[in-house]
Design an enzyme around this catalytic site. Structure first.
Site, PDB file in Angstrom:
ATOM      1  N   CYS A  26      92.797  78.598 166.714  1.00 13.30           N
ATOM      2  CA  CYS A  26      93.379  77.284 167.016  1.00 13.30           C
ATOM      3  C   CYS A  26      93.219  76.884 168.487  1.00 13.30           C
ATOM      4  CB  CYS A  26      94.852  77.237 166.620  1.00 13.30           C
ATOM      5  SG  CYS A  26      95.085  77.367 164.836  1.00 13.30           S
ATOM      6  N   HIS A  70      92.069  59.474 163.031  1.00 13.62           N
ATOM      7  CA  HIS A  70      90.757  59.699 163.635  1.00 13.62           C
ATOM      8  C   HIS A  70      90.810  59.658 165.164  1.00 13.62           C
ATOM      9  CE1 HIS A  70      89.540  59.144 159.491  1.00 13.62           C
ATOM     10  NE2 HIS A  70      88.468  59.835 159.819  1.00 13.62           N
ATOM     11  N   GLU A 109      99.480  70.535 157.900  1.00 12.90           N
ATOM     12  CA  GLU A 109      98.097  70.604 158.380  1.00 12.90           C
ATOM     13  C   GLU A 109      97.165  71.123 157.290  1.00 12.90           C
ATOM     14  OE1 GLU A 109      98.659  71.516 163.122  1.00 12.90           O
ATOM     15  OE2 GLU A 109      98.429  73.211 161.770  1.00 12.90           O
TER      16      GLU A 109
END
EC number: 4.-.-.-
Length: 119
Positions: A26, A70, A109
């Site tokens: 991550c 986005h 997520e």
């Protein structure tokens, strides 16, 4: 008795958790297809029989679409702790300022992970 309603919103975005060790997956730039679920609660229903009209949540959809979808979340939130937990708190605070019935926000997520902020 407490009444609760929830509504789900989706967006895609990238982030990077640069404070993690460099060998942590991550720590690298990556993205998710996020799900944000907002919960509203009330002890009594309004005159129409609602906790809140779902249509009122279109404000949150607009905010997510314009500010988060986005985008690179580290830029949007201007820090490197862009975890699901921090996103849940951010969206809760945003909702609570506009929707007093807001009682919790969950952020996913992945299909198997959720973080929740509930004061």
């Amino acid at each position: 008795m407490t009444f609760r309603i929830t509504k789900e919103f989706h967006f895609s975005a990238s982030h990077q958790l640069a404070s993690l060790p460099s060998d942590h997956q991550c720590a690298r730039l990556h993205g998710h297809n996020y799900i944000v679920e907002v919960e509203l609660s009330a002890d009594q229903l309004n005159e129409y029989g609602f906790v809140r009209d779902y249509q009122d949540l279109s404000l949150l959809k607009q905010y997510i679409d314009e500010a988060f979808d986005h985008r690179h979340l580290n830029d949007v939130l201007a820090h490197d702790r862009v975890t699901a937990e921090c996103l849940a708190k951010h969206f809760f605070d945003w909702c609570k300022a506009r929707l007093p019935e807001a009682s919790a926000v969950r952020v996913s997520e992945t299909a198997k992970t959720w973080a929740e902020y509930r004061p």
